[in-house]
Design a protein around this motif. Structure first.
Motif, short mmCIF file in Angstrom:
data_model
loop_
_atom_site.label_atom_id
_atom_site.label_comp_id
_atom_site.label_asym_id
_atom_site.label_seq_id
_atom_site.Cartn_x
_atom_site.Cartn_y
_atom_site.Cartn_z
N ILE A 137 0.83 -1.20 0.00
CA ILE A 137 0.00 0.00 0.00
C ILE A 137 0.87 1.25 0.00
CG2 ILE A 137 -1.67 1.33 1.36
CD1 ILE A 137 -2.87 -1.01 -0.16
N GLN A 138 1.97 1.23 0.75
CA GLN A 138 2.88 2.37 0.77
C GLN A 138 3.48 2.60 -0.62
OE1 GLN A 138 6.14 1.92 3.45
NE2 GLN A 138 6.91 3.98 3.09
N MET A 139 3.90 1.52 -1.28
CA MET A 139 4.46 1.65 -2.62
C MET A 139 3.41 2.16 -3.61
SD MET A 139 7.12 1.50 -4.48
CE MET A 139 8.26 0.64 -3.42
N PHE A 140 2.16 1.73 -3.44
CA PHE A 140 1.09 2.22 -4.30
C PHE A 140 0.92 3.72 -4.15
CE2 PHE A 140 -3.42 3.38 -4.64
CZ PHE A 140 -3.61 3.12 -5.99
N PHE A 141 0.95 4.22 -2.91
CA PHE A 141 0.79 5.66 -2.71
C PHE A 141 1.97 6.44 -3.25
CE2 PHE A 141 -2.47 4.66 0.59
CZ PHE A 141 -3.49 5.38 0.01
N VAL A 142 3.17 5.90 -3.16
CA VAL A 142 4.35 6.57 -3.72
C VAL A 142 4.22 6.65 -5.24
CG1 VAL A 142 6.82 6.33 -4.12
CG2 VAL A 142 5.91 6.03 -1.82
N LEU A 143 3.85 5.56 -5.88
CA LEU A 143 3.69 5.56 -7.32
C LEU A 143 2.54 6.47 -7.75
CD1 LEU A 143 4.30 1.80 -8.16
CD2 LEU A 143 5.84 3.72 -8.57
N PHE A 144 1.46 6.46 -7.00
CA PHE A 144 0.31 7.30 -7.34
C PHE A 144 0.67 8.77 -7.22
CE2 PHE A 144 -3.59 9.60 -6.19
CZ PHE A 144 -4.35 9.30 -7.31
N SER A 145 1.46 9.13 -6.20
CA SER A 145 1.84 10.53 -6.05
C SER A 145 2.78 10.95 -7.18
CB SER A 145 2.49 10.78 -4.69
OG SER A 145 3.73 10.11 -4.61
N ILE A 149 2.63 9.76 -10.28
CA ILE A 149 1.80 9.89 -11.48
C ILE A 149 0.93 11.15 -11.38
CG2 ILE A 149 -0.13 8.86 -12.73
CD1 ILE A 149 1.06 6.11 -12.00
N ALA A 150 0.34 11.40 -10.20
CA ALA A 150 -0.55 12.55 -10.03
C ALA A 150 0.23 13.86 -10.05
CB ALA A 150 -1.34 12.42 -8.74
N GLY A 151 1.52 13.82 -9.73
CA GLY A 151 2.31 15.04 -9.69
C GLY A 151 2.79 15.51 -11.05
N LYS A 152 2.48 14.77 -12.10
CA LYS A 152 2.94 15.13 -13.44
C LYS A 152 2.03 16.14 -14.15
CE LYS A 152 6.38 12.23 -13.38
NZ LYS A 152 7.74 12.68 -13.20
N GLY A 153 0.95 16.53 -13.52
CA GLY A 153 0.06 17.48 -14.12
C GLY A 153 -0.91 16.84 -15.11
N LEU A 154 -1.05 15.52 -15.05
CA LEU A 154 -1.97 14.85 -15.97
C LEU A 154 -3.41 15.04 -15.52
CD1 LEU A 154 -0.02 11.50 -16.47
CD2 LEU A 154 -0.14 13.45 -18.02
N GLY A 155 -3.61 15.15 -14.22
CA GLY A 155 -4.96 15.31 -13.70
C GLY A 155 -5.65 13.96 -13.59
N VAL A 156 -6.37 13.78 -12.51
CA VAL A 156 -7.10 12.53 -12.29
C VAL A 156 -8.59 12.86 -12.39
CG1 VAL A 156 -7.55 10.67 -10.66
CG2 VAL A 156 -5.26 11.70 -10.77
#
Length: 52
Positions: free
Chosen positions: A34-42, A44-51
């Motif tokens: 779960i920790q690795m998922f949140f790191v990867l999600f942050s 991806i979300a930090g690239k300005g792609l928008g969710v």
């Protein structure tokens, strides 16, 4: 006779500690995944792609 008693004690200890060990191992692995998922999600979300 004494060796047989030790074997019974060892079997009792293994039966009592192995399920606890497996449960704690699964819990730690779950937390790490779960920790690795949140790191990867942050990342991806930090690239300005928008969710959306």
């Amino acid at each position: 006779m004494g060796n047989l008693v030790i074997k019974k004690i060892d079997k009792l200890l293994l039966r009592s500690f192995i399920p606890t060990f497996v449960l704690l191992l699964a819990l730690v692995l779950f937390v790490l995944v779960i920790q690795m998922f949140f790191v990867l999600f942050s990342n991806i979300a930090g690239k300005g792609l928008g969710v959306h």
